[in-house]
Scaffold this motif. Structure first.
Motif, PDB file in Angstrom:
ATOM      1  N   GLU A   1      33.448  12.906 -22.813  1.00 52.14           N
ATOM      2  CA  GLU A   1      32.892  11.819 -23.613  1.00 52.14           C
ATOM      3  C   GLU A   1      32.439  12.332 -24.976  1.00 52.14           C
ATOM      4  O   GLU A   1      31.969  13.466 -25.103  1.00 52.14           O
ATOM      5  CB  GLU A   1      31.691  11.191 -22.898  1.00 52.14           C
ATOM      6  N   LYS A   2      32.575  11.470 -25.970  1.00 53.66           N
ATOM      7  CA  LYS A   2      32.070  11.756 -27.313  1.00 53.66           C
ATOM      8  C   LYS A   2      31.291  10.547 -27.801  1.00 53.66           C
ATOM      9  O   LYS A   2      31.704   9.412 -27.558  1.00 53.66           O
ATOM     10  CB  LYS A   2      33.221  11.996 -28.289  1.00 53.66           C
ATOM     11  N   LEU A   3      30.199  10.782 -28.513  1.00 57.43           N
ATOM     12  CA  LEU A   3      29.471   9.692 -29.158  1.00 57.43           C
ATOM     13  C   LEU A   3      29.913   9.623 -30.609  1.00 57.43           C
ATOM     14  O   LEU A   3      29.732  10.574 -31.373  1.00 57.43           O
ATOM     15  CB  LEU A   3      27.956   9.934 -29.076  1.00 57.43           C
ATOM     16  N   LEU A   4      30.502   8.495 -30.984  1.00 63.53           N
ATOM     17  CA  LEU A   4      31.042   8.316 -32.330  1.00 63.53           C
ATOM     18  C   LEU A   4      30.557   6.978 -32.900  1.00 63.53           C
ATOM     19  O   LEU A   4      30.022   6.139 -32.157  1.00 63.53           O
ATOM     20  CB  LEU A   4      32.577   8.324 -32.278  1.00 63.53           C
ATOM     21  N   PRO A   5      30.727   6.759 -34.197  1.00 61.66           N
ATOM     22  CA  PRO A   5      30.356   5.454 -34.759  1.00 61.66           C
ATOM     23  C   PRO A   5      31.097   4.334 -34.034  1.00 61.66           C
ATOM     24  O   PRO A   5      32.237   4.509 -33.594  1.00 61.66           O
ATOM     25  CB  PRO A   5      30.807   5.558 -36.221  1.00 61.66           C
ATOM     26  N   PRO A   6      30.467   3.178 -33.879  1.00 58.55           N
ATOM     27  CA  PRO A   6      31.089   2.073 -33.135  1.00 58.55           C
ATOM     28  C   PRO A   6      32.462   1.692 -33.677  1.00 58.55           C
ATOM     29  O   PRO A   6      32.710   1.734 -34.885  1.00 58.55           O
ATOM     30  CB  PRO A   6      30.090   0.921 -33.308  1.00 58.55           C
ATOM     31  N   SER A   7      33.356   1.325 -32.768  1.00 54.97           N
ATOM     32  CA  SER A   7      34.736   0.979 -33.137  1.00 54.97           C
ATOM     33  C   SER A   7      34.821  -0.375 -33.823  1.00 54.97           C
ATOM     34  O   SER A   7      35.808  -0.674 -34.484  1.00 54.97           O
ATOM     35  CB  SER A   7      35.618   0.967 -31.879  1.00 54.97           C
ATOM     36  N   THR A   8      33.794  -1.207 -33.648  1.00 51.13           N
ATOM     37  CA  THR A   8      33.792  -2.539 -34.242  1.00 51.13           C
ATOM     38  C   THR A   8      32.363  -2.970 -34.548  1.00 51.13           C
ATOM     39  O   THR A   8      31.443  -2.680 -33.751  1.00 51.13           O
ATOM     40  CB  THR A   8      34.459  -3.576 -33.307  1.00 51.13           C
ATOM     41  N   PRO A   9      32.146  -3.674 -35.658  1.00 53.62           N
ATOM     42  CA  PRO A   9      30.796  -4.170 -35.958  1.00 53.62           C
ATOM     43  C   PRO A   9      30.317  -5.225 -34.958  1.00 53.62           C
ATOM     44  O   PRO A   9      29.131  -5.556 -34.926  1.00 53.62           O
ATOM     45  CB  PRO A   9      30.957  -4.778 -37.363  1.00 53.62           C
ATOM     46  N   GLU A  10      31.236  -5.729 -34.127  1.00 55.03           N
ATOM     47  CA  GLU A  10      30.850  -6.723 -33.116  1.00 55.03           C
ATOM     48  C   GLU A  10      29.808  -6.182 -32.139  1.00 55.03           C
ATOM     49  O   GLU A  10      29.026  -6.946 -31.572  1.00 55.03           O
ATOM     50  CB  GLU A  10      32.078  -7.186 -32.318  1.00 55.03           C
ATOM     51  N   LEU A  11      29.802  -4.861 -31.925  1.00 57.19           N
ATOM     52  CA  LEU A  11      28.884  -4.280 -30.940  1.00 57.19           C
ATOM     53  C   LEU A  11      27.438  -4.386 -31.419  1.00 57.19           C
ATOM     54  O   LEU A  11      26.551  -4.827 -30.671  1.00 57.19           O
ATOM     55  CB  LEU A  11      29.269  -2.828 -30.650  1.00 57.19           C
ATOM     56  N   ALA A  12      27.184  -3.990 -32.658  1.00 59.96           N
ATOM     57  CA  ALA A  12      25.833  -4.110 -33.212  1.00 59.96           C
ATOM     58  C   ALA A  12      25.442  -5.577 -33.326  1.00 59.96           C
ATOM     59  O   ALA A  12      24.289  -5.956 -33.052  1.00 59.96           O
ATOM     60  CB  ALA A  12      25.757  -3.424 -34.573  1.00 59.96           C
ATOM     61  N   ALA A  13      26.404  -6.429 -33.709  1.00 59.71           N
ATOM     62  CA  ALA A  13      26.122  -7.867 -33.846  1.00 59.71           C
ATOM     63  C   ALA A  13      25.741  -8.478 -32.497  1.00 59.71           C
ATOM     64  O   ALA A  13      24.863  -9.346 -32.414  1.00 59.71           O
ATOM     65  CB  ALA A  13      27.346  -8.581 -34.423  1.00 59.71           C
ATOM     66  N   TYR A  14      26.387  -8.021 -31.441  1.00 60.31           N
ATOM     67  CA  TYR A  14      26.108  -8.498 -30.081  1.00 60.31           C
ATOM     68  C   TYR A  14      24.661  -8.168 -29.699  1.00 60.31           C
ATOM     69  O   TYR A  14      23.917  -9.024 -29.211  1.00 60.31           O
ATOM     70  CB  TYR A  14      27.094  -7.828 -29.130  1.00 60.31           C
ATOM     71  N   LEU A  15      24.266  -6.918 -29.914  1.00 55.66           N
ATOM     72  CA  LEU A  15      22.903  -6.509 -29.577  1.00 55.66           C
ATOM     73  C   LEU A  15      21.883  -7.302 -30.393  1.00 55.66           C
ATOM     74  O   LEU A  15      20.832  -7.707 -29.886  1.00 55.66           O
ATOM     75  CB  LEU A  15      22.728  -5.013 -29.802  1.00 55.66           C
ATOM     76  N   GLN A  16      22.202  -7.524 -31.643  1.00 57.21           N
ATOM     77  CA  GLN A  16      21.303  -8.283 -32.513  1.00 57.21           C
ATOM     78  C   GLN A  16      21.205  -9.733 -32.043  1.00 57.21           C
ATOM     79  O   GLN A  16      20.106 -10.311 -32.004  1.00 57.21           O
ATOM     80  CB  GLN A  16      21.820  -8.225 -33.951  1.00 57.21           C
ATOM     81  N   LYS A  17      22.319 -10.308 -31.665  1.00 59.47           N
ATOM     82  CA  LYS A  17      22.348 -11.707 -31.219  1.00 59.47           C
ATOM     83  C   LYS A  17      21.419 -11.933 -30.038  1.00 59.47           C
ATOM     84  O   LYS A  17      20.728 -12.956 -29.956  1.00 59.47           O
ATOM     85  CB  LYS A  17      23.781 -12.100 -30.849  1.00 59.47           C
ATOM     86  N   PHE A  18      21.409 -10.975 -29.098  1.00 64.09           N
ATOM     87  CA  PHE A  18      20.590 -11.129 -27.896  1.00 64.09           C
ATOM     88  C   PHE A  18      19.261 -10.368 -27.988  1.00 64.09           C
ATOM     89  O   PHE A  18      18.586 -10.167 -26.986  1.00 64.09           O
ATOM     90  CB  PHE A  18      21.395 -10.707 -26.658  1.00 64.09           C
ATOM     91  N   GLU A  19      18.925  -9.966 -29.217  1.00 61.36           N
ATOM     92  CA  GLU A  19      17.640  -9.306 -29.500  1.00 61.36           C
ATOM     93  C   GLU A  19      17.407  -8.105 -28.584  1.00 61.36           C
ATOM     94  O   GLU A  19      16.319  -7.908 -28.030  1.00 61.36           O
ATOM     95  CB  GLU A  19      16.492 -10.322 -29.388  1.00 61.36           C
ATOM     96  N   VAL A  20      18.463  -7.317 -28.427  1.00 60.93           N
ATOM     97  CA  VAL A  20      18.386  -6.117 -27.582  1.00 60.93           C
ATOM     98  C   VAL A  20      17.995  -4.922 -28.454  1.00 60.93           C
ATOM     99  O   VAL A  20      18.652  -4.639 -29.464  1.00 60.93           O
ATOM    100  CB  VAL A  20      19.743  -5.841 -26.892  1.00 60.93           C
ATOM    101  N   ARG A  21      16.934  -4.243 -28.058  1.00 63.39           N
ATOM    102  CA  ARG A  21      16.507  -3.028 -28.764  1.00 63.39           C
ATOM    103  C   ARG A  21      16.584  -1.861 -27.785  1.00 63.39           C
ATOM    104  O   ARG A  21      15.720  -1.714 -26.927  1.00 63.39           O
ATOM    105  CB  ARG A  21      15.092  -3.188 -29.310  1.00 63.39           C
ATOM    106  N   LEU A  22      17.623  -1.081 -27.921  1.00 61.92           N
ATOM    107  CA  LEU A  22      17.803   0.057 -27.013  1.00 61.92           C
ATOM    108  C   LEU A  22      16.877   1.202 -27.429  1.00 61.92           C
ATOM    109  O   LEU A  22      16.673   1.455 -28.615  1.00 61.92           O
ATOM    110  CB  LEU A  22      19.259   0.538 -27.051  1.00 61.92           C
ATOM    111  N   MET A  23      16.334   1.891 -26.439  1.00 59.99           N
ATOM    112  CA  MET A  23      15.485   3.065 -26.689  1.00 59.99           C
ATOM    113  C   MET A  23      16.385   4.263 -26.994  1.00 59.99           C
ATOM    114  O   MET A  23      17.547   4.307 -26.571  1.00 59.99           O
ATOM    115  CB  MET A  23      14.631   3.369 -25.450  1.00 59.99           C
ATOM    116  N   PRO A  24      15.876   5.272 -27.715  1.00 60.75           N
ATOM    117  CA  PRO A  24      16.678   6.481 -27.946  1.00 60.75           C
ATOM    118  C   PRO A  24      17.162   7.075 -26.624  1.00 60.75           C
ATOM    119  O   PRO A  24      16.377   7.237 -25.681  1.00 60.75           O
ATOM    120  CB  PRO A  24      15.690   7.420 -28.654  1.00 60.75           C
ATOM    121  N   GLY A  25      18.465   7.347 -26.546  1.00 57.88           N
ATOM    122  CA  GLY A  25      19.048   7.886 -25.323  1.00 57.88           C
ATOM    123  C   GLY A  25      19.473   6.839 -24.317  1.00 57.88           C
ATOM    124  O   GLY A  25      20.137   7.160 -23.326  1.00 57.88           O
TER     125      GLY A  25
END
Length: 386
Positions: free
Chosen positions: A197-221
């Motif tokens: 596995e590798k952590l890389l910049p998101p493949s699509t801006p839809e992912l950040a938009a999705y989290l924002q839409k549902f007011e999801v705030r992920l903790m570090p890690g």
């Protein structure tokens, strides 16, 4: 995770693909693992569900599950003014077990609906059509088939309902993780030993938009799954319906419960021979990979496509509302001996058992199009009429 050398033909194919074309998103990996033609988990031969398979679904526990769903389908038909042509489209119809239980019950209990009915089986794996046709032979003149593509490309239009049981949890998901420097996506790479596995910049801006839409705030890690296919599917399903209902049964939560910090590693699970693990990179193509679904995304996507969420709740509440206790009493009364009676009671208990059982792990969502304020059976007080 991903320490073992690839042990399946499909794993070798995916590794070769990555080495020649570059890293892929986890969603692409999961798509191949589950649906690669002839080799994916759902597209290869063999029983997946039941005692001989890798997991149970509610329909394998007792035929009462389909029978009870058939009663709510009968209610849908009544609320749509008993049209002369009424379609039940089952997405992810598998081997046809649920279809059989629903059709048997409607034929016995609601002959007028049965005469108006087309039961359309929608399944990604074309080889299952033969097994479905054989299992459902006595209902042959009520049957029709469509591919998922036909459901999504606008070729189908009907009045009726679209039902699914554990469809969304097997859709490919993007995996994201909150790093110190912002949101990252999990990509699957390959080295000499296998998958990495590798952590890389998101493949699509839809992912950040999705989290924002549902007011999801992920903790570090913290990791989370994002199913972009599910809301897109709901949008297409809504377009297919002229008037009617979408009935979804699956395991998951509303967004605020799904993405809590307590679920630091998300909800991804793999099933093989009735045991679970959290390593999707082993037994590739031979184990199921699933995630809990975000029912909020289905509700929101539905709203944007003229589907109104009219009922959402735990499976046991749905089953009680549509008549589970009456069904159990009838089964026990008709049992030929105490052993058969006990068998019925234990199966029904498994279907409705809350606190980690099927009863509250599974949720039911019913969405309506073109039906104002429908009064459904599942809305009844338990054991009482409307």
């Amino acid at each position: 995770m991903a320490d073992e050398v690839a042990t399946t033909q499909l794993a070798e194919i995916i590794l070769k693909r990555i080495r020649s074309r570059g890293d892929i998103t986890f969603a692409s990996f999961m798509e191949s693992a589950l649906y690669e033609p002839d080799l994916g988990y759902y597209t290869s031969p063999g029983r997946k569900v039941g005692a001989e398979g890798d997991f149970y679904t509610s329909m394998n526990v007792h035929s009462a599950f389909g029978r009870l769903i058939s009663r709510e389908i009968g209610r849908f038909w009544e609320l749509l003014d008993r049209p002369e042509s009424f379609t039940v489209a089952e997405a992810g119809a598998g081997g046809g077990q649920l279809a059989q239980d629903i059709l048997d019950a409607i034929a016995e209990e609601n002959p007028n609906l049965y005469a108006a009915l087309t039961y359309r089986l929608i399944e990604k794996e074309p080889s299952l059509q033969e097994a479905q046709a054989a299992r459902l032979a006595q209902h042959a003149d009520r049957l029709a088939w469509s591919s998922p593509q036909e459901l999504s490309d606008g070729a189908l239009r009907f009045t009726g309902c679209i039902i699914s049981n554990e469809l969304f949890d097997a859709m490919p998901v993007h995996l994201v993780e909150m790093a110190e420097d912002g949101l990252k996506e999990v990509f699957v790479s390959a080295d000499a030993n296998g998958f990495r596995e590798k952590l890389l910049p998101p493949s699509t801006p839809e992912l950040a938009a999705y989290l924002q839409k549902f007011e999801v705030r992920l903790m570090p890690g913290q990791r989370a799954e994002i199913n972009l296919a599910a809301p897109a599917w709901i949008t297409r399903a809504a377009a297919t319906l002229e008037r009617g209902f979408v009935l979804t049964i699956d395991y998951g939560y509303l967004a605020e419960e799904l993405y809590t910090p307590q679920r630091r590693n998300g909800t991804l699970l793999c099933y093989h021979k009735h045991s679970t693990n959290e390593d999707p990179y082993q037994m590739v193509g031979e184990q199921d990979i699933t995630t809990h679904i975000n029912f909020s995304s289905l509700i929101e996507a539905g709203k944007e496509a003229d589907l109104v969420a009219v009922w959402y709740g735990e499976q046991y509440r749905f089953l009680l509302g549509v008549g589970l206790m009456e069904e159990l009493m009838q089964l026990v009364a008709q049992a030929k001996d105490e052993h058969e009676s006990l068998k019925h009671r234990l199966a029904i208990k498994k279907l409705m058992m809350p606190e980690g059982g099927m009863g509250d792990t599974f949720k039911v969502l019913i969405q309506a199009k073109g039906v104002a304020n429908p009064q459904l059976l599942c809305m009844r007080k338990w054991g009482m009429g409307l």
